[in-house]
Design an enzyme around this catalytic site. Structure first.
Site, mmCIF file in Angstrom:
data_model
loop_
_atom_site.group_PDB
_atom_site.id
_atom_site.type_symbol
_atom_site.label_atom_id
_atom_site.label_comp_id
_atom_site.label_asym_id
_atom_site.label_seq_id
_atom_site.Cartn_x
_atom_site.Cartn_y
_atom_site.Cartn_z
ATOM 1 N N ASN A 9 85.098 -38.177 20.094
ATOM 2 C CA ASN A 9 85.093 -37.848 21.515
ATOM 3 C C ASN A 9 86.418 -38.340 22.134
ATOM 4 O O ASN A 9 86.701 -39.541 22.127
ATOM 5 C CB ASN A 9 83.875 -38.527 22.155
ATOM 6 C CG ASN A 9 83.761 -38.199 23.623
ATOM 7 O OD1 ASN A 9 84.765 -38.157 24.319
ATOM 8 N ND2 ASN A 9 82.556 -37.988 24.101
ATOM 9 N N HIS A 12 88.232 -40.381 26.604
ATOM 10 C CA HIS A 12 88.872 -41.549 27.211
ATOM 11 C C HIS A 12 90.385 -41.613 26.991
ATOM 12 O O HIS A 12 91.060 -42.443 27.592
ATOM 13 C CB HIS A 12 88.130 -42.819 26.824
ATOM 14 C CG HIS A 12 86.739 -42.774 27.395
ATOM 15 N ND1 HIS A 12 86.513 -42.696 28.755
ATOM 16 C CD2 HIS A 12 85.526 -42.687 26.805
ATOM 17 C CE1 HIS A 12 85.200 -42.600 28.969
ATOM 18 N NE2 HIS A 12 84.584 -42.592 27.805
ATOM 19 N N HIS A 45 83.658 -33.938 26.958
ATOM 20 C CA HIS A 45 82.660 -33.765 28.029
ATOM 21 C C HIS A 45 83.393 -33.422 29.321
ATOM 22 O O HIS A 45 84.091 -34.261 29.881
ATOM 23 C CB HIS A 45 81.882 -35.084 28.171
ATOM 24 C CG HIS A 45 80.773 -35.029 29.185
ATOM 25 N ND1 HIS A 45 79.947 -36.095 29.417
ATOM 26 C CD2 HIS A 45 80.355 -34.051 30.030
ATOM 27 C CE1 HIS A 45 79.061 -35.783 30.347
ATOM 28 N NE2 HIS A 45 79.295 -34.552 30.745
ATOM 29 N N ARG A 47 83.052 -33.236 32.799
ATOM 30 C CA ARG A 47 82.108 -33.659 33.848
ATOM 31 C C ARG A 47 82.340 -32.872 35.129
ATOM 32 O O ARG A 47 83.451 -32.412 35.387
ATOM 33 C CB ARG A 47 82.285 -35.155 34.128
ATOM 34 C CG ARG A 47 81.568 -36.020 33.126
ATOM 35 C CD ARG A 47 81.622 -37.488 33.540
ATOM 36 N NE ARG A 47 80.690 -38.252 32.754
ATOM 37 C CZ ARG A 47 79.456 -38.562 33.142
ATOM 38 N NH1 ARG A 47 79.016 -38.211 34.329
ATOM 39 N NH2 ARG A 47 78.663 -39.243 32.353
ATOM 40 N N ARG A 51 86.378 -36.427 35.894
ATOM 41 C CA ARG A 51 86.974 -37.772 35.912
ATOM 42 C C ARG A 51 87.814 -38.060 34.668
ATOM 43 O O ARG A 51 88.678 -38.903 34.700
ATOM 44 C CB ARG A 51 85.884 -38.834 36.062
ATOM 45 C CG ARG A 51 85.011 -38.988 34.846
ATOM 46 C CD ARG A 51 84.051 -40.134 34.977
ATOM 47 N NE ARG A 51 82.967 -39.847 35.898
ATOM 48 C CZ ARG A 51 81.784 -40.451 35.860
ATOM 49 N NH1 ARG A 51 81.573 -41.401 34.973
ATOM 50 N NH2 ARG A 51 80.830 -40.140 36.691
ATOM 51 N N GLU A 72 80.463 -30.965 25.492
ATOM 52 C CA GLU A 72 79.357 -31.616 26.204
ATOM 53 C C GLU A 72 79.360 -31.146 27.646
ATOM 54 O O GLU A 72 80.406 -31.169 28.310
ATOM 55 C CB GLU A 72 79.525 -33.136 26.169
ATOM 56 C CG GLU A 72 79.250 -33.730 24.814
ATOM 57 C CD GLU A 72 79.403 -35.241 24.851
ATOM 58 O OE1 GLU A 72 79.609 -35.818 25.931
ATOM 59 O OE2 GLU A 72 79.334 -35.829 23.781
ATOM 60 N N THR A 103 76.895 -41.419 30.246
ATOM 61 C CA THR A 103 75.592 -40.759 30.147
ATOM 62 C C THR A 103 74.548 -41.791 29.718
ATOM 63 O O THR A 103 74.487 -42.182 28.562
ATOM 64 C CB THR A 103 75.677 -39.588 29.141
ATOM 65 O OG1 THR A 103 76.875 -38.867 29.403
ATOM 66 C CG2 THR A 103 74.498 -38.664 29.276
ATOM 67 N N GLU A 153 70.871 -34.376 19.603
ATOM 68 C CA GLU A 153 71.653 -35.594 19.393
ATOM 69 C C GLU A 153 70.846 -36.745 19.976
ATOM 70 O O GLU A 153 70.474 -36.723 21.152
ATOM 71 C CB GLU A 153 73.025 -35.472 20.070
ATOM 72 C CG GLU A 153 73.860 -36.736 19.841
ATOM 73 C CD GLU A 153 75.316 -36.593 20.243
ATOM 74 O OE1 GLU A 153 75.880 -35.477 20.095
ATOM 75 O OE2 GLU A 153 75.898 -37.584 20.699
ATOM 76 N N HIS A 192 76.572 -42.398 21.030
ATOM 77 C CA HIS A 192 76.699 -43.160 22.261
ATOM 78 C C HIS A 192 76.722 -44.655 21.971
ATOM 79 O O HIS A 192 75.756 -45.192 21.451
ATOM 80 C CB HIS A 192 75.609 -42.860 23.305
ATOM 81 C CG HIS A 192 76.139 -43.055 24.701
ATOM 82 N ND1 HIS A 192 76.304 -44.292 25.254
ATOM 83 C CD2 HIS A 192 76.601 -42.178 25.607
ATOM 84 C CE1 HIS A 192 76.822 -44.160 26.450
ATOM 85 N NE2 HIS A 192 77.022 -42.885 26.699
HETATM 86 N N1 PXP Z 1 77.408 -38.230 22.517
HETATM 87 C C1 PXP Z 1 77.155 -37.873 23.799
HETATM 88 C C2 PXP Z 1 76.171 -36.784 24.052
HETATM 89 C C3 PXP Z 1 77.855 -38.488 24.856
HETATM 90 O O1 PXP Z 1 77.590 -38.129 26.134
HETATM 91 C C4 PXP Z 1 78.838 -39.458 24.565
HETATM 92 C C5 PXP Z 1 79.628 -40.068 25.672
HETATM 93 O O2 PXP Z 1 80.304 -39.095 26.363
HETATM 94 C C6 PXP Z 1 79.068 -39.782 23.217
HETATM 95 C C7 PXP Z 1 78.319 -39.169 22.214
HETATM 96 C C8 PXP Z 1 80.093 -40.777 22.810
HETATM 97 O O3 PXP Z 1 79.734 -42.024 23.287
HETATM 98 P P1 PXP Z 1 80.762 -43.222 23.231
HETATM 99 O O4 PXP Z 1 81.952 -42.804 24.017
HETATM 100 O O5 PXP Z 1 80.009 -44.358 23.816
HETATM 101 O O6 PXP Z 1 81.096 -43.418 21.770
#
Ligand code: PXP
Length: 244
Positions: A9, A12, A45, A47, A51, A72, A103, A153, A192
């Site tokens: 992901n 960030h 994702h 949003r 952001r 996402e 989330t 998921e 997550h």
């Molecule tokens: N899976 C989903 C569905 C998420 O919403 C997120 C966070 O955006 C992640 C995985 C990844 O989570 P993390 O950034 O905490 O590793």
């Protein structure tokens, strides 16, 4: 046991970019490094408040990266239309609240069953593989099956935040939900909050086919570099799979 896929992901990277405005660091550049680092897919994702990831990032990742994109998105008309236009490999439907930092929970699949059924069918029609982000419970997996989602998921956030016995209880819930996926023929993913300390028990669950990990790895990349950070996660996942 099949190889466990790793989706990275890149949200960030965009968070850091947006802190200053301008173009750096670029999430598309991170996405282009995922394969070499040992990842199998890219997650982003978009949003409602933009952001971190922005529309142009998703368009570019989709057009420029040859790894599968897991998009996402909240279950809104705006996001469904974007997904139908971009046609990512997968769309993961997540609940979204503007005031949350991330989330916090899975979808309330039981309450939203009828709505999610329509959205899943519409996205499937556009060629997207639909995944529902759910809390790890058998009831949620059964609702996902009724909705017709090919993938779920499981939210691992509560497991990651807990410690001691509570973490063991949370892990047991994830194992039970993953088993229910196996029984109902739904492909099981998880994600997550995962980091090097929490990933191995999750990676050892045989029904889980994919992990999506972001925040920890982007932070760790500051110290080890992106390839080093992802490579160590890949190594731990492979080790857990081999030992299981
Ligand atoms: N899976 C989903 C569905 C998420 O919403 C997120 C966070 O955006 C992640 C995985 C990844 O989570 P993390 O950034 O905490 O590793």
């Amino acid at each position: 046991m099949g190889k466990l896929r790793l989706g990275i992901n890149v949200d960030h990277v965009a968070t850091v970019r947006n802190a200053r405005g301008g173009d750096n660091p670029c999430p598309v550049r991170a996405a282009l490094m995922v394969r070499e680092a040992g990842g199998d897919g890219i997650t982003a994702h978009l949003r409602e408040d933009r952001r971190h990831i922005r529309d142009r990032d998703v368009e570019r990742i989709s057009a420029e990266c040859d790894l599968p994109l897991n998009f996402e998105m909240a279950a809104t008309r705006e996001m469904i239309d974007i997904a139908r236009r971009i046609r990512p490999h997968a769309t993961c439907i997540v609940p979204e609240r503007r005031e949350e930092r991330t989330t916090e929970h899975g979808l309330d699949v039981v309450r939203l069953e009828a709505e999610l059924k329509d959205i899943t069918a519409e996205l499937a029609d556009a060629g997207c593989r639909v995944s529902l982000f759910i809390d790890p419970s058998v009831a949620a997996v059964e609702a996902a099956a009724r909705i017709g989602a090919p993938v779920v998921e499981l939210h691992t956030g509560t497991y990651c935040e807990a410690d001691g016995e509570t973490r063991e209880t949370e892990l047991a819930r994830i194992i039970e939900a993953a088993r229910a996926c196996g029984e109902t023929g739904i492909e099981c993913h998880a994600g997550h909050g995962l980091d090097y300390a929490t990933v191995k028990p999750i990676a050892a669950i045989p029904e889980i086919m994919e992990l999506n990990i972001g925040h920890f790895l982007i932070g760790e990349a500051i110290f080890r570099g992106f390839t080093g950070a992802v490579g160590e996660m890949r190594r731990l996942m492979d080790e857990a799979r081999a030992d299981a």
